[in-house]
Motif scaffolding. Structure first.
Motif, PDB file in Angstrom:
ATOM      1  N   PHE A 126      -5.689  -5.730  -3.552  1.00 59.83           N
ATOM      2  CA  PHE A 126      -5.661  -6.989  -4.300  1.00 59.83           C
ATOM      3  C   PHE A 126      -4.792  -8.019  -3.604  1.00 59.83           C
ATOM      4  CE2 PHE A 126      -7.787  -4.820  -7.652  1.00 59.83           C
ATOM      5  CZ  PHE A 126      -8.351  -5.813  -8.441  1.00 59.83           C
ATOM      6  N   LYS A 127      -3.680  -7.586  -3.033  1.00 60.16           N
ATOM      7  CA  LYS A 127      -2.819  -8.510  -2.295  1.00 60.16           C
ATOM      8  C   LYS A 127      -3.542  -9.024  -1.054  1.00 60.16           C
ATOM      9  CE  LYS A 127       1.670  -8.181  -2.296  1.00 60.16           C
ATOM     10  NZ  LYS A 127       3.059  -7.739  -2.064  1.00 60.16           N
ATOM     11  N   ALA A 128      -4.266  -8.154  -0.379  1.00 58.25           N
ATOM     12  CA  ALA A 128      -5.024  -8.564   0.808  1.00 58.25           C
ATOM     13  C   ALA A 128      -6.141  -9.530   0.428  1.00 58.25           C
ATOM     14  CB  ALA A 128      -5.599  -7.339   1.504  1.00 58.25           C
ATOM     15  N   CYS A 152       0.824  -1.213   0.000  1.00 56.42           N
ATOM     16  CA  CYS A 152       0.000   0.000   0.000  1.00 56.42           C
ATOM     17  C   CYS A 152       0.857   1.261   0.000  1.00 56.42           C
ATOM     18  CB  CYS A 152      -0.928   0.018   1.218  1.00 56.42           C
ATOM     19  SG  CYS A 152      -2.284  -1.145   1.107  1.00 56.42           S
ATOM     20  N   VAL A 153       1.951   1.238   0.728  1.00 58.00           N
ATOM     21  CA  VAL A 153       2.810   2.413   0.828  1.00 58.00           C
ATOM     22  C   VAL A 153       3.670   2.570  -0.426  1.00 58.00           C
ATOM     23  CG1 VAL A 153       4.777   3.386   2.088  1.00 58.00           C
ATOM     24  CG2 VAL A 153       2.852   2.435   3.333  1.00 58.00           C
ATOM     25  N   ASN A 154       4.251   1.485  -0.905  1.00 60.52           N
ATOM     26  CA  ASN A 154       5.228   1.577  -1.990  1.00 60.52           C
ATOM     27  C   ASN A 154       4.620   1.530  -3.383  1.00 60.52           C
ATOM     28  OD1 ASN A 154       7.318   1.729  -0.173  1.00 60.52           O
ATOM     29  ND2 ASN A 154       7.585  -0.473  -0.103  1.00 60.52           N
ATOM     30  N   LEU A 161      -1.695 -12.518  -6.878  1.00 61.29           N
ATOM     31  CA  LEU A 161      -0.944 -13.778  -6.819  1.00 61.29           C
ATOM     32  C   LEU A 161       0.135 -13.748  -5.743  1.00 61.29           C
ATOM     33  CD1 LEU A 161      -0.672 -14.643 -10.611  1.00 61.29           C
ATOM     34  CD2 LEU A 161      -2.185 -15.649  -8.890  1.00 61.29           C
ATOM     35  N   LYS A 162       0.755 -12.591  -5.533  1.00 58.08           N
ATOM     36  CA  LYS A 162       1.730 -12.476  -4.445  1.00 58.08           C
ATOM     37  C   LYS A 162       1.049 -12.643  -3.088  1.00 58.08           C
ATOM     38  CE  LYS A 162       5.160  -9.604  -6.727  1.00 58.08           C
ATOM     39  NZ  LYS A 162       5.798  -8.278  -6.764  1.00 58.08           N
ATOM     40  N   GLY A 163      -0.160 -12.094  -2.952  1.00 57.73           N
ATOM     41  CA  GLY A 163      -0.924 -12.275  -1.717  1.00 57.73           C
ATOM     42  C   GLY A 163      -1.266 -13.734  -1.476  1.00 57.73           C
ATOM     43  N   VAL A 164      -1.663 -14.428  -2.543  1.00 51.69           N
ATOM     44  CA  VAL A 164      -1.955 -15.865  -2.435  1.00 51.69           C
ATOM     45  C   VAL A 164      -0.695 -16.628  -2.051  1.00 51.69           C
ATOM     46  CG1 VAL A 164      -2.565 -17.913  -3.793  1.00 51.69           C
ATOM     47  CG2 VAL A 164      -3.926 -15.842  -3.997  1.00 51.69           C
ATOM     48  N   PHE A 165       0.420 -16.294  -2.680  1.00 53.30           N
ATOM     49  CA  PHE A 165       1.682 -16.991  -2.415  1.00 53.30           C
ATOM     50  C   PHE A 165       2.162 -16.763  -0.983  1.00 53.30           C
ATOM     51  CE2 PHE A 165       6.369 -17.050  -2.541  1.00 53.30           C
ATOM     52  CZ  PHE A 165       6.541 -18.390  -2.856  1.00 53.30           C
ATOM     53  N   ILE A 166       2.146 -15.519  -0.543  1.00 54.52           N
ATOM     54  CA  ILE A 166       2.628 -15.207   0.815  1.00 54.52           C
ATOM     55  C   ILE A 166       1.738 -15.849   1.862  1.00 54.52           C
ATOM     56  CG2 ILE A 166       2.880 -13.316   2.468  1.00 54.52           C
ATOM     57  CD1 ILE A 166       3.930 -11.645   0.141  1.00 54.52           C
TER      58      ILE A 166
END
Length: 158
Positions: A42-44, A32-34, A114-119
């Motif tokens: 979307f990541k959340a 959110c910041v960067n 997809l990064k949110g799913v992966f993490i």
């Protein structure tokens, strides 16, 4: 009425588990910041979809644990100790971390999802936490594991 009580208890127990900074929520905050708030959302959402599946898995594990009372007592005791130790460890390690300024970069929203799913998929610690919550907060450990109860429990974790 039972589902409403389960939802409220699970919601507040999950809120207590999410308040300390963790891998997933810090990654979303960093995005959110960067990058942008939209990419962070979307990541959340990607992370929340995996948490929903993890909660369903935890309910099925809790159902198996509740069938064996002696095993249930031992596993709950060990689970509470392990989760407490991990909580203290991660709080201490988060305080020791040094932060550096990152450069903003652009990313696609699908990549954020997809990064949110992966993490969230890498973070398997919520499964034992959800098992402990679902077994501790059931009234006298007699809960009917119907699909509505499973969905209410899983949705309250989002």
């Amino acid at each position: 009425m039972h589902e409403v009580n389960l939802f409220i208890i699970t919601f507040f127990a999950t809120l207590a588990g999410v308040i300390p900074p963790g891998l997933v929520n810090m990654e979303v905050a960093k995005t959110c910041v960067n990058v942008s708030i939209k990419a962070g959302k979307f990541k959340a959402f990607g992370a929340a979809s995996v948490v929903f599946i993890q909660a369903l898995i935890a309910i099925l594990i809790a159902k198996a644990i509740l069938k064996n009372p002696s095993f249930k007592d031992n596993i709950l005791f060990v689970g509470i100790i392990v989760l407490s130790i991990l909580f203290v460890y991660f709080i201490i390690s988060a305080r020791r971390q040094k932060y550096s300024a990152l450069q903003p970069k652009s990313t696609k929203l699908t990549q954020s999802f997809l990064k949110g799913v992966f993490i969230s998929g890498l973070n398997v610690f919520p499964i034992p936490y959800f098992v402990v919550i679902s077994t501790l907060f059931t009234p006298q450990n007699h809960i009917e594991f119907s699909w509505t109860t499973k969905l209410v429990f899983s949705l309250s974790l989002l």
